[in-house]
Scaffold this motif. Structure first.
Motif, mmCIF file in Angstrom:
data_model
loop_
_atom_site.group_PDB
_atom_site.id
_atom_site.type_symbol
_atom_site.label_atom_id
_atom_site.label_comp_id
_atom_site.label_asym_id
_atom_site.label_seq_id
_atom_site.Cartn_x
_atom_site.Cartn_y
_atom_site.Cartn_z
ATOM 1 N N GLU A 160 -1.553 5.487 -12.118
ATOM 2 C CA GLU A 160 -2.034 6.627 -11.338
ATOM 3 C C GLU A 160 -1.165 6.856 -10.105
ATOM 4 O O GLU A 160 -0.949 7.997 -9.674
ATOM 5 N N ASN A 161 -0.635 5.766 -9.559
ATOM 6 C CA ASN A 161 0.221 5.883 -8.376
ATOM 7 C C ASN A 161 1.656 6.278 -8.727
ATOM 8 O O ASN A 161 2.301 7.008 -7.970
ATOM 9 N N THR A 162 2.147 5.781 -9.848
ATOM 10 C CA THR A 162 3.512 6.176 -10.236
ATOM 11 C C THR A 162 3.559 7.651 -10.617
ATOM 12 O O THR A 162 4.525 8.351 -10.307
ATOM 13 N N LYS A 167 1.632 9.999 -9.412
ATOM 14 C CA LYS A 167 1.532 10.763 -8.164
ATOM 15 C C LYS A 167 2.873 10.762 -7.432
ATOM 16 O O LYS A 167 3.297 11.783 -6.877
ATOM 17 N N ALA A 168 3.540 9.609 -7.449
ATOM 18 C CA ALA A 168 4.787 9.463 -6.695
ATOM 19 C C ALA A 168 5.874 10.413 -7.186
ATOM 20 O O ALA A 168 6.586 11.022 -6.386
ATOM 21 N N THR A 216 0.829 -1.205 0.000
ATOM 22 C CA THR A 216 0.000 0.000 0.000
ATOM 23 C C THR A 216 0.863 1.255 0.000
ATOM 24 O O THR A 216 0.531 2.260 -0.628
ATOM 25 N N GLY A 223 2.415 0.995 -3.903
ATOM 26 C CA GLY A 223 1.283 0.865 -4.819
ATOM 27 C C GLY A 223 1.641 1.031 -6.284
ATOM 28 O O GLY A 223 0.795 1.425 -7.101
ATOM 29 N N ARG A 250 0.364 0.259 -11.945
ATOM 30 C CA ARG A 250 -0.653 1.220 -11.499
ATOM 31 C C ARG A 250 -0.161 2.641 -11.786
ATOM 32 O O ARG A 250 0.476 3.294 -10.948
#
Length: 462
Positions: free
Chosen positions: A353-355, A357-358, A261, A264, A351
């Motif tokens: 959307e998470n990369t 954002k990161a 989590t 992600g 994923r």
């Protein structure tokens, strides 16, 4: 009575019999043992060492044993110690006393060495093929995710943004070297020991070159004592296998992190995960964890054999019986790990959307901001200090670099201009690195092309 029992006046102690027997594990070499015997008896007949009629009878008996082995009809006994004695006893039962002529001009010492050379020739080739298949999966995954940017790490701390494709291709480089190591090890594995006898050769006029050609060996041991005592070829294989497992383990460590989590970055397919007996929400990356864990057992087999060999005088010693179980387990462990790992990567979902954002919520573009000031004329060491102070300011203010106002940047250096925001845009940061081997798209596309070319050569070789 034992086949070697003429010298003895009493039977073997039952516990000794159990302790010294190897049939429980070396029966895996039955196919190789029969293959070697077929080549050996063909040579014995051709050289006139035994009558051709006897050679033909023995060959027919061996082929019958080969059929029985293939369908699981050969029973082995601990009383007959090992795969060689068991098969010889079965042969004599099949064709009568003439079967005893098969062992003319050879010893179990060169026979078992031959079996292991044959076994590893087959298995090292299979493992190199599985590695190549894994590389193909990674290359395809890299191509599919060529536009995905992730944080790159050093010391497991955010460092600089990189393309996910380049991260995959870094492992391709490792696995390619693994293929090359196995292919190189095959040069030593591809050496035939049969004909060395127990240690000193034989008085019979054997034709080792004929047997080598029959079995497909590229060369022959030049020294009979070396032939029966050498296990370097197994050590080399175990070393190469240990390095493969280390590479798999490193990647598995990242998959365990990436699927958490907290990161992600990826979603592992359900087929490669398990659940919890008490916590219904859990999806555990057990395959990745077990591959990581099984790396230790492969390392152990390497060190175990190194320890067995370190104090052995020439030539053959019973200690060498300890060379097989670790070899078999390493082959099994590595083969299963490669198959499962390739499937896990192939079905893994990135994923995005998470990369995305990161890479926007860290300070990994700080180096590019320093480079920006260098291009404005500031020495790098001074630029490094300025950006360090800006990062410290951001941390205190709860902001990231793109969120600072132009006025705030100007308060640190008047060299900053409005174009600084383009310099720290994460896409531009990545695309600026198109030096050979870099993370820019053009550079990574070139890397992809090189790996695809290599894969094409491997396909042609197969």
């Amino acid at each position: 009575m034992k086949l070697w029992g003429g010298r003895f006046t009493k039977p073997t102690n039952e516990l000794v019999e159990e302790f010294t027997a190897s049939i429980s594990f070396d029966q895996r070499l039955a196919a190789q043992d029969i293959k070697g015997s077929l080549a050996h008896v063909k040579m014995l007949g051709a050289c006139g060492i035994i009558p051709q009629a006897d050679a033909d009878t023995i060959r027919a008996g061996l082929l019958k044993l080969q059929e029985k082995w293939a369908i699981g009809e050969l029973a082995f006994s601990i009383k007959d110690e090992d795969v060689h004695m068991n098969l010889e006893k079965h042969l004599i039962e099949e064709i009568g006393p003439v079967g005893g002529k098969l062992h003319t001009g050879r010893s179990r010492n060169d026979q078992v060495a031959l079996d292991m050379h044959l076994y590893l020739k087959e298995e090292a080739g299979v493992l190199a093929g599985l590695l190549t298949e894994l590389i193909a999966v990674l290359v395809e995954k890299a191509e599919q995710n060529l536009d995905v940017i992730i944080p790159g790490y050093t010391h497991l701390q955010r460092a600089q943004p990189v393309l996910l494709a380049q991260h995959f291709l870094a492992y391709v480089g490792m696995f390619r070297r693994d293929v090359e190591r196995l292919q190189d090890a095959l040069k030593r594995i591809d050496t035939m020991p049969l004909g060395a006898g127990a240690l000193a050769g034989t008085t019979f006029p054997i034709d080792r070159e004929m047997v080598a050609a029959e079995l497909g060996f590229g060369r022959i041991y030049e020294n009979s004592m070396d032939a029966v005592s050498d296990r370097d070829f197994i050590l080399e294989f175990l070393s190469a296998a240990s390095i493969v497992m280390m590479h798999l383990s490193r990647f598995c460590e990242e998959l365990v992190l990436w699927s958490s989590t907290e990161f992600g970055f990826v979603e592992l397919d359900d087929a490669y995960c398990t659940g919890s007996s008490i916590m219904p929400q859990k999806k555990n990356p057990d395959v990745a964890e077990l591959i990581r864990g099984k790396t230790g057992r492969v390392y152990g087999h390497l060190f175990s054999l190194l320890t067995v060999l370190k104090g052995l005088p020439l030539a053959y010693n019973k200690d060498l019986q300890e060379d097989k179980e670790g070899m078999f387990d390493t082959v099994d462990t590595l083969k299963t790990s490669l198959i499962l790992f390739a499937g896990m990567i192939e079905t893994m979902e990135v994923r995005r959307e998470n990369t995305e954002k990161a890479v926007k919520q860290d300070f990994s573009v700080a180096t590019d901001l320093a480079d920006y000031l260098v291009r404005k004329g500031l020495p790098f060491r001074q630029a490094h200090e300025v950006i360090g102070k800006i990062v410290l300011f951001c941390i205190a203010e709860g902001k990231y670099l793109p969120e600072l106002t132009f006025a705030e940047y100007q308060s640190f250096s008047t060299l900053f201009a409005e174009d600084l925001y383009q310099a720290i845009d994460v896409v531009n940061v990545v695309e600026a690195r198109n030096s050979l081997g870099g993370t820019g798209t053009k550079s990574v596309e070139h890397q992809l092309h090189l790996q695809q070319e290599w894969l094409a050569t491997q396909t042609r070789e197969v």
